[in-house]
Design a protein around this motif. Structure first.
Motif, PDB file in Angstrom:
ATOM      1  N   TRP A 189      -1.717  -5.306  -2.834  1.00  0.00           N
ATOM      2  CA  TRP A 189      -0.924  -4.969  -4.018  1.00  0.00           C
ATOM      3  C   TRP A 189      -1.305  -3.650  -4.670  1.00  0.00           C
ATOM      4  CZ3 TRP A 189      -3.530  -4.544  -8.653  1.00  0.00           C
ATOM      5  CH2 TRP A 189      -4.817  -5.116  -8.702  1.00  0.00           C
ATOM      6  N   ALA A 190      -2.509  -3.117  -4.346  1.00  0.00           N
ATOM      7  CA  ALA A 190      -2.970  -1.924  -5.055  1.00  0.00           C
ATOM      8  C   ALA A 190      -2.145  -0.703  -4.678  1.00  0.00           C
ATOM      9  CB  ALA A 190      -4.435  -1.676  -4.749  1.00  0.00           C
ATOM     10  N   GLU A 191      -2.047   0.195  -5.629  1.00  0.00           N
ATOM     11  CA  GLU A 191      -1.394   1.486  -5.427  1.00  0.00           C
ATOM     12  C   GLU A 191       0.069   1.395  -5.033  1.00  0.00           C
ATOM     13  OE1 GLU A 191      -4.206   3.559  -3.041  1.00  0.00           O
ATOM     14  OE2 GLU A 191      -5.551   3.669  -4.761  1.00  0.00           O
ATOM     15  N   LYS A 192       0.687   0.259  -5.326  1.00  0.00           N
ATOM     16  CA  LYS A 192       2.140   0.195  -5.204  1.00  0.00           C
ATOM     17  C   LYS A 192       2.645   0.375  -6.627  1.00  0.00           C
ATOM     18  CE  LYS A 192       2.346  -2.279  -1.015  1.00  0.00           C
ATOM     19  NZ  LYS A 192       1.095  -3.011  -0.806  1.00  0.00           N
ATOM     20  N   LYS A 193       3.636   1.215  -6.747  1.00  0.00           N
ATOM     21  CA  LYS A 193       4.064   1.564  -8.101  1.00  0.00           C
ATOM     22  C   LYS A 193       5.148   0.634  -8.616  1.00  0.00           C
ATOM     23  CE  LYS A 193       1.422   5.073  -8.443  1.00  0.00           C
ATOM     24  NZ  LYS A 193       0.652   5.469  -9.594  1.00  0.00           N
ATOM     25  N   VAL A 194       5.073  -0.628  -8.219  1.00  0.00           N
ATOM     26  CA  VAL A 194       6.059  -1.581  -8.737  1.00  0.00           C
ATOM     27  C   VAL A 194       5.309  -2.739  -9.389  1.00  0.00           C
ATOM     28  CG1 VAL A 194       7.946  -1.044  -7.153  1.00  0.00           C
ATOM     29  CG2 VAL A 194       6.154  -2.613  -6.440  1.00  0.00           C
ATOM     30  N   PRO A 195       5.892  -3.347 -10.403  1.00  0.00           N
ATOM     31  CA  PRO A 195       5.218  -4.431 -11.103  1.00  0.00           C
ATOM     32  C   PRO A 195       4.829  -5.561 -10.142  1.00  0.00           C
ATOM     33  CG  PRO A 195       7.184  -3.781 -12.302  1.00  0.00           C
ATOM     34  CD  PRO A 195       7.196  -3.027 -11.002  1.00  0.00           C
ATOM     35  N   ALA A 196       3.603  -6.037 -10.271  1.00  0.00           N
ATOM     36  CA  ALA A 196       3.121  -7.074  -9.355  1.00  0.00           C
ATOM     37  C   ALA A 196       3.087  -8.439 -10.035  1.00  0.00           C
ATOM     38  CB  ALA A 196       1.743  -6.698  -8.824  1.00  0.00           C
ATOM     39  N   ASP A 197       3.824  -8.604 -11.124  1.00  0.00           N
ATOM     40  CA  ASP A 197       3.778  -9.866 -11.882  1.00  0.00           C
ATOM     41  C   ASP A 197       3.976 -11.086 -10.992  1.00  0.00           C
ATOM     42  OD1 ASP A 197       4.347  -8.788 -14.981  1.00  0.00           O
ATOM     43  OD2 ASP A 197       5.247  -7.598 -13.388  1.00  0.00           O
TER      44      ASP A 197
END
Lengths: 240, 195
Positions: A159-167
């Motif tokens: 999940w790191a360094e993806k520029k989308v919300p990880a909620d």
């Protein structure tokens, strides 16, 4: 006659050359002066803005900075807290992800001897770091700080360094831990959860934390370059 | 057209005869070193995906995260390969000029084309780095810092404009300060936490 003319011409040419050289050197000097003036003005402005932000932000709350607060999360405690290792961490930071297995190993090795404390220090440029901190804090409200903390790092690369919300992903982590989802959801979105995270960040900044991970061993900032560095520092503290 | 010796001297002086060769040589060497370092780091990263590059110092100064982005391979191969090739050319041209070489006009226009493409590419990278990726890569910033003056001086040499030429270093300074301002603004919260 023509000789005289030549001489005159030569003199005139010489004079022109001298004049041109003078002009060039003034131009050169002017260029240098303007350059320095521009750079100088810039530096003054930046210093001014820095001073103003510092005066307005730092003036308010230097009252009680604490390395370990009563509500700080202890991964494990040693009797008497003789040696305490505090880590300011960001769940999305690559270097923290690299430090995670090292800390896990140290926790095993120094179990019962060293107290390990984790404090939040999400960094603004990490898109999901603050969300992750809130997700972990929301799990901590149900006594699952450690499990959620481990979960974050174990699959950090997902999940790191993806520029989308990880909620949604964080929600699935909470579900995987068997948490009361309604309570978790409420805490995740609760402003006090965010405030709790920000308290850690404020303490970190006041203590001179500049990046993550930053370690403090018995209040002393460590600058380890290897696992052995941390071990040596811990051993020294245990011996002392 | 025949030029008197004085005229050619004038023209040469306008073209930064002492500054430009040194700038191309030294700037080229610095750029080459940075591009080379990036290439080596990229290879290390390919060998071991968990490798943390030497220039990943903290969350803001982090080339590891930048090198893994698609922007780092705009043309389908790692960008620093372009740098290794182009900066080597600058080094060669600078050394040749220092050795007294004189080039045809078309050669200078070729250099102009390269410098222009370089500066455009670098500014796209600056934009991506600051506003899309949100991190800075020290080696890349060295490349930015070399490309800007190279473009300015090559352009002023090829298209001398009296006023601009006179204030050549002011142009470079303003350009640098503009980029620095963007960096300061973008990561303000981080910089102010340092003080």
């Amino acid at each position: 006659m023509s000789q005289q003319q030549d001489r005159g011409e030569a003199r005139r040419a010489k004079l022109q050359a001298v004049q041109a050289e003078q002009e060039r050197s003034t131009a050169r000097r002017r260029n240098t002066t303007v350059t320095f003036a521009v750079v100088g003005a810039f530096l003054v402005i930046v210093a001014g803005v820095f001073a103003v932000t510092k005066a307005t932000s730092g003036g308010g709350e230097p009252q009680n900075v604490q390395l370990v607060r009563s509500d700080s999360h202890r991964l494990q405690s040693a009797p008497g807290d003789k040696v305490t290792l505090v880590e300011f961490l960001d769940f999305e930071c690559e270097a923290c992800g690299a430090a995670f297995p090292v800390i896990e190993q140290l926790r095993k090795q120094y179990s019962g001897k060293v107290t390990f404390v984790a404090r939040y220090f999400p960094i603004a440029s990490h898109f999901n770091a603050e969300r992750a901190a809130r997700a972990v804090e929301a799990a901590a409200k149900q006594g699952k700080f450690e499990a959620m903390y481990q979960q974050m790092y174990q699959v950090q690369k997902q999940w790191a360094e993806k520029k989308v919300p990880a909620d949604e992903l964080f929600r699935s982590f909470a579900r995987g831990l068997g948490l009361d989802m309604a309570a978790w959801e409420k805490a995740y979105n609760d402003p006090t959860t965010l405030a709790r995270v920000e308290q850690d960040v404020a303490d970190g900044k006041a203590l001179g934390v500049e990046g993550t991970p930053t370690f403090f061993l018995n209040g002393q900032k460590l600058q380890p370059t290897s696992t052995d560095d941390i071990k040596a520092a811990i051993d020294a503290a245990l011996a002392g | 057209m025949l030029l008197s010796p004085a005229d050619t001297a004038q023209q040469d002086r306008a073209g930064f005869p002492r500054l430009l060769p040194v700038l191309l040589l030294v700037g080229g060497l610095i750029g080459l070193a940075a591009a080379f370092a990036l290439t080596v780091e990229k290879i290390a990263l390919l060998k071991d995906p968990d490798y943390v590059p030497s220039c990943s110092i903290n969350p803001v100064l982090s080339c590891g995260s930048i090198m893994k982005t698609p922007q780092a391979e705009l043309f389908g191969f790692p960008n620093p390969l372009l740098g290794v090739a182009s900066f080597a050319v600058l080094v060669t041209v600078g050394a040749a000029l220092l050795a007294g070489a004189r080039f045809h006009r078309w050669f200078w226009y070729g250099l102009q084309l390269g410098a222009t493409l370089g500066v455009v590419f670098v500014h796209w990278l600056i934009y991506q780095s600051l506003f899309v990726i949100g991190a800075l890569c020290p080696y890349c910033m060295i490349v930015w810092a070399v490309t800007i003056p190279t473009f300015v001086y090559v352009t002023l040499r090829n298209f001398p404009a009296r006023r601009l030429t006179r204030y050549h270093s002011v142009i470079v300074a303003l350009w640098f300060l503009a980029v620095i301002t963007l960096i300061l603004i973008r990561f303000w919260s981080y910089w102010s936490s340092l003080i």
